[in-house]
Design a protein around this motif. Structure first.
Motif, short mmCIF file in Angstrom:
data_model
loop_
_atom_site.label_atom_id
_atom_site.label_comp_id
_atom_site.label_asym_id
_atom_site.label_seq_id
_atom_site.Cartn_x
_atom_site.Cartn_y
_atom_site.Cartn_z
N VAL A 289 62.46 48.57 32.46
CA VAL A 289 62.25 49.31 33.70
C VAL A 289 61.62 50.65 33.35
CG1 VAL A 289 63.30 50.23 35.79
CG2 VAL A 289 64.29 48.20 34.68
N GLY A 290 60.44 50.91 33.89
CA GLY A 290 59.78 52.18 33.65
C GLY A 290 60.41 53.30 34.45
N GLU A 291 60.03 54.52 34.09
CA GLU A 291 60.57 55.70 34.76
C GLU A 291 59.81 55.96 36.05
OE1 GLU A 291 61.78 60.29 33.63
OE2 GLU A 291 60.26 59.24 32.45
N PRO A 292 60.48 56.00 37.21
CA PRO A 292 59.78 56.27 38.47
C PRO A 292 59.28 57.71 38.53
CG PRO A 292 61.91 55.22 38.84
CD PRO A 292 61.89 55.67 37.42
N ILE A 293 57.99 57.86 38.88
CA ILE A 293 57.39 59.20 38.90
C ILE A 293 56.61 59.41 40.19
CG2 ILE A 293 57.25 59.34 36.38
CD1 ILE A 293 54.28 58.67 36.60
N ASN A 294 56.46 60.67 40.54
CA ASN A 294 55.63 61.09 41.67
C ASN A 294 54.94 62.37 41.24
OD1 ASN A 294 54.49 61.92 44.06
ND2 ASN A 294 56.43 62.19 45.15
N GLY A 295 53.70 62.23 40.73
CA GLY A 295 53.02 63.38 40.16
C GLY A 295 53.75 63.84 38.92
N ASN A 296 54.17 65.10 38.92
CA ASN A 296 54.94 65.61 37.77
C ASN A 296 56.44 65.55 38.01
OD1 ASN A 296 55.20 67.56 39.68
ND2 ASN A 296 54.50 69.27 38.41
N GLN A 297 56.85 64.93 39.12
CA GLN A 297 58.27 64.75 39.41
C GLN A 297 58.73 63.39 38.86
OE1 GLN A 297 60.68 66.69 41.61
NE2 GLN A 297 59.32 68.21 40.69
N LYS A 298 59.90 63.38 38.22
CA LYS A 298 60.43 62.16 37.64
C LYS A 298 61.88 61.95 38.07
CE LYS A 298 57.58 62.62 33.46
NZ LYS A 298 57.60 62.70 31.96
N ILE A 299 62.21 60.70 38.35
CA ILE A 299 63.61 60.39 38.67
C ILE A 299 64.46 60.43 37.41
CG2 ILE A 299 65.13 58.46 39.32
CD1 ILE A 299 63.37 57.96 41.70
N GLY A 300 63.92 60.05 36.28
CA GLY A 300 64.65 60.14 35.01
C GLY A 300 65.27 58.82 34.61
N ARG A 301 65.04 58.43 33.37
CA ARG A 301 65.55 57.14 32.89
C ARG A 301 67.07 57.08 32.91
NH1 ARG A 301 61.57 54.11 30.70
NH2 ARG A 301 59.63 55.17 30.09
N ASN A 302 67.72 58.23 32.75
CA ASN A 302 69.18 58.23 32.76
C ASN A 302 69.76 57.96 34.14
OD1 ASN A 302 68.18 60.75 33.56
ND2 ASN A 302 70.13 61.75 33.12
N ASN A 303 68.90 57.90 35.15
CA ASN A 303 69.34 57.56 36.51
C ASN A 303 69.06 56.11 36.86
OD1 ASN A 303 70.28 60.21 37.50
ND2 ASN A 303 68.17 60.80 37.07
N LEU A 304 68.64 55.34 35.87
CA LEU A 304 68.36 53.92 36.07
C LEU A 304 69.49 53.09 35.47
CD1 LEU A 304 64.58 53.85 35.07
CD2 LEU A 304 65.55 54.19 37.35
N PHE A 305 69.87 52.04 36.17
CA PHE A 305 70.86 51.09 35.67
C PHE A 305 70.33 49.69 35.94
CE2 PHE A 305 74.15 48.03 36.75
CZ PHE A 305 74.96 48.06 35.62
N SER A 306 70.54 48.79 34.99
CA SER A 306 70.08 47.42 35.20
C SER A 306 70.93 46.46 34.38
CB SER A 306 68.61 47.27 34.81
OG SER A 306 68.41 47.61 33.45
N GLY A 307 70.90 45.19 34.78
CA GLY A 307 71.63 44.17 34.04
C GLY A 307 71.31 42.79 34.57
N PHE A 308 71.52 41.80 33.74
CA PHE A 308 71.36 40.42 34.18
C PHE A 308 72.50 40.06 35.12
CE2 PHE A 308 69.15 40.34 30.04
CZ PHE A 308 67.92 39.82 30.44
N VAL A 309 72.18 39.39 36.21
CA VAL A 309 73.22 38.92 37.13
C VAL A 309 73.75 37.60 36.56
CG1 VAL A 309 73.79 38.25 39.47
CG2 VAL A 309 72.07 40.03 39.08
N ARG A 310 74.96 37.65 36.02
CA ARG A 310 75.52 36.48 35.36
C ARG A 310 76.29 35.61 36.35
NH1 ARG A 310 75.81 37.24 29.77
NH2 ARG A 310 76.33 35.01 29.73
N TYR A 311 76.71 34.45 35.86
CA TYR A 311 77.35 33.44 36.72
C TYR A 311 78.80 33.22 36.30
CZ TYR A 311 72.71 32.50 38.50
OH TYR A 311 71.48 32.63 39.11
N VAL A 312 79.69 33.19 37.28
CA VAL A 312 81.11 33.00 37.05
C VAL A 312 81.58 31.84 37.95
CG1 VAL A 312 81.79 34.66 38.85
CG2 VAL A 312 83.33 34.22 36.92
N MET A 313 82.59 31.11 37.51
CA MET A 313 83.09 29.99 38.31
C MET A 313 83.83 30.50 39.54
SD MET A 313 82.80 26.69 38.05
CE MET A 313 82.70 26.28 36.29
N THR A 314 83.55 29.88 40.67
CA THR A 314 84.19 30.25 41.93
C THR A 314 84.67 28.99 42.63
OG1 THR A 314 83.94 31.61 43.93
CG2 THR A 314 82.10 30.18 43.38
N ASP A 315 85.30 29.15 43.80
CA ASP A 315 85.67 27.98 44.59
C ASP A 315 85.24 28.18 46.04
OD1 ASP A 315 87.73 29.75 45.42
OD2 ASP A 315 89.23 28.80 44.16
#
Length: 600
Positions: free
Chosen positions: A117-143
């Motif tokens: 995931v790249g760093e979101p930017i707007n001109g010289n403004q940046k959201i910052g990589r430390n404000n990004l979170f991501s992960g694989f959506v894993r699968y768990v058994m349910t009923d």
């Protein structure tokens, strides 16, 4: 700061993984072998999918399809995704967390699926990589719900009696890559936490998806930041009470109760609770306050000791350590102490005369009951006052009848008239004035007069859901938007917040199998080992943010006499009625509400 928190979470996960490592093969609560050592933390293999792949569904699918899906969908592992887009734009206030779900479907194996995931930017403004979170959506058994579809309560000793399947829910931020088999689908969750001090505007970036180093897709991601600002979670007014079970953490990670290693394993889980605006500390003041209804039952955090002369003394050391730890994590608004009315009215204590643990059975209204509790409550009040915790401590009860509650309230007031009391249970107007924190089931409705009277006395008024509600709910098979629905409903009903029972009452192998022998799958926890969040937990936070946004807008519009805007909010909130969910699904109501609120 968030980057440091993430690094610490990974570090704690590594330490706790080492503590829980064992060589024997794990077995789920339903008796299914897991094919790996028990209690995995850093990495794990999902259980085999009980749903077979239908080749006909994959015939017309592309060899690899990658695009932006919906956070409202738990994409089945065995079904190709179709409704995806090549771009997505998220809309957020400053300080708000917003998320998107990227979906990969493949007819050929992908050995090392990864993304960046790249760093979101707007001109010289940046959201910052430390404000990004991501992960694989894993699968768990349910009923599933009970066969009558009216809820998820009741004994489930035979897993085969319910339709079981793998369902997307845990968000695995600890895995850098994942393997995809032929004819399978995989989600990737991407969340952006917009800084509160950033300029409004559109911030753009790309998400690159690869198999090893081979680029499979580059997808644009835009975040449109609005000029309004959400407070920090510690300043949210929403009263979030998600019960904690430290005993489950010790069992899963194989660490000694109340050791440094134990607290290290709990810390990243509580950090997630804090970042969701968590307010309440769950404590147990007796042994098995809920009669062991969880897989890992609660011991008492206070040791009751009957001395040789028949008088009582109490050891608060564990209670103090737990409360101090939670407060150090920023959970400091309320301490709930369970319970004077356990489901099984038996109370354990250490008897010095015989040097053994003993059990006394006593019922509210009996002389023996008051003789047991009155000395404790008086001593407990003195201890709490010495620690300066008395003003935020509640003697707490759970789903107890009114006549029993009245007897117990009388004893509490006799011990100390200023003791606060909480109840999660049925609505009784006769109890309202005595309860500082009153939480009733969703189906029970406070009157406007009750809510206003309680607000005038600075009392907490909230609601909860349990296994009884088919919709909305937090089962692993529930529609994701139902978790977000909770915050909107609290805003509509004029309530202070929401309670659920719990963050991590883990089943035996929670990463692999969310089924339980008493309630529908997922009822007992929202967070997973390794401090993995979930689709349900993320959407709950979204609903709490919406509650705060509604509060802020209402205050502004009342101040500025913007009656038309207030009417728009009221019209939106009117749609949040649980009975409407049988006609209009939660995702439809929530999506429409977000569009209106973000447009004001």
């Amino acid at each position: 700061m968030k980057k440091i928190v993430f690094i610490l979470m990974v570090l704690f996960a590594t330490v706790c993984a080492q503590a829980s490592a064992q060589v024997k093969e794990g077995v789920t609560l339903s008796g299914q072998p897991t094919g790996q050592p028990p209690f995995p933390v850093l990495s794990y293999k999902e259980l085999p999918n009980p749903k077979t792949v239908d080749p006909n569904q994959w015939k017309a699918a592309k060899t690899i399809l990658i695009g932006w899906g919906s956070t409202d969908i738990r994409y089945p592992k065995e079904v190709p995704s179709v409704a995806v887009s090549k771009s997505v734009e998220l809309v957020a206030w400053k300080g708000e967390r917003v998320a998107a779900q990227l979906v990969v479907s493949t007819k050929s194996p992908l050995r090392h699926l990864n993304y960046q995931v790249g760093e979101p930017i707007n001109g010289n403004q940046k959201i910052g990589r430390n404000n990004l979170f991501s992960g694989f959506v894993r699968y768990v058994m349910t009923d599933e719900l009970n066969k009558d579809r009216q809820g998820g309560c009741g004994a489930r000793p035979n897993a085969a009696a319910f339709d079981s399947s793998l369902v997307a829910d845990p968000i695995d931020h600890l895995s850098a890559e994942i393997e995809m088999k032929v004819n399978s689908t995989q989600g990737i969750w991407i969340r952006v936490w917009v800084p509160r001090d950033i300029k409004a505007g559109v911030y753009s970036t790309n998400v690159t998806v690869r198999d090893s180093s081979r680029v499979l897709a580059v997808l644009p991601l835009r975040v449109r930041v609005l000029p309004r600002t959400l407070p920090a979670p510690s300043d949210w007014t929403f009263h979030l009470d998600l019960w904690q079970n430290p005993y489950a953490v010790a069992r899963y990670y194989g660490v000694k109760l109340w050791s440094k290693e134990h607290f290290d394993c709990i810390k990243p889980l509580i950090q997630l609770y804090h970042d969701a605006g968590g307010k309440v500390i769950t404590t147990s003041i007796i042994h098995k306050p809920w009669n062991g209804q969880t897989y890992d039952y609660y011991n008492s955090m206070i040791t009751w000791i009957k001395k040789m002369d028949g008088s009582w003394t109490y050891d608060y050391s564990v209670f103090d350590r737990w409360v101090e730890f939670m407060m150090s994590m920023g959970i400091n608004k309320e301490i709930n102490c369970y319970t004077m009315i356990p489901w099984k009215l038996s109370f354990q204590y250490f008897d010095q005369a015989t040097n053994t643990m003993k059990v006394v059975v006593a019922h509210p209204g009996d002389e023996e009951y008051e003789a047991l509790w009155l000395p404790f409550l008086r001593d407990f009040a003195s201890h709490l006052k010495a620690k300066e915790w008395f003003p935020i401590t509640c003697i707490s009860m759970d789903e107890r009848p009114m006549d029993v509650m009245q007897k117990v309230i009388s004893i509490i007031h006799k011990a100390d008239k200023d003791f606060k009391i909480s109840l999660a249970g049925a609505l009784h107007s006769e109890l309202s004035d005595d309860l500082y924190d009153y939480c009733v089931a969703l189906r029970m409705k406070y009157t406007d007069e009750q809510i206003q009277r309680r607000k005038a006395h600075s009392q907490i008024t909230s609601f909860y859901t349990s296994c009884e509600e088919p919709h909305p709910n937090f089962f692993t098979f529930s529609s994701p938007a139902e978790a977000e629905w909770m915050g909107w409903y609290a805003a509509k009903a004029g309530l202070d917040g929401y309670l659920r029972w719990s963050l991590f009452h883990w089943v035996k192998e929670p990463l692999l199998d969310s089924r339980f022998y008493t309630w529908a799958a997922g009822d007992t926890y929202m967070l997973y080992p390794g401090a993995r969040t979930s689709i349900r937990f993320e959407r709950l936070v979204s609903g709490i943010q919406s509650y705060e946004k509604v509060r802020i807008l209402r205050e502004e519009f009342v101040k500025n006499h913007r009656s038309a805007s207030l009417k728009k909010i009221d019209n939106v909130l009117r749609q949040f009625d649980e009975m409407n969910l049988y006609k209009q699904p939660a995702y439809s109501v929530v999506k429409a509400a977000n569009k209106v609120i973000n447009g004001l």
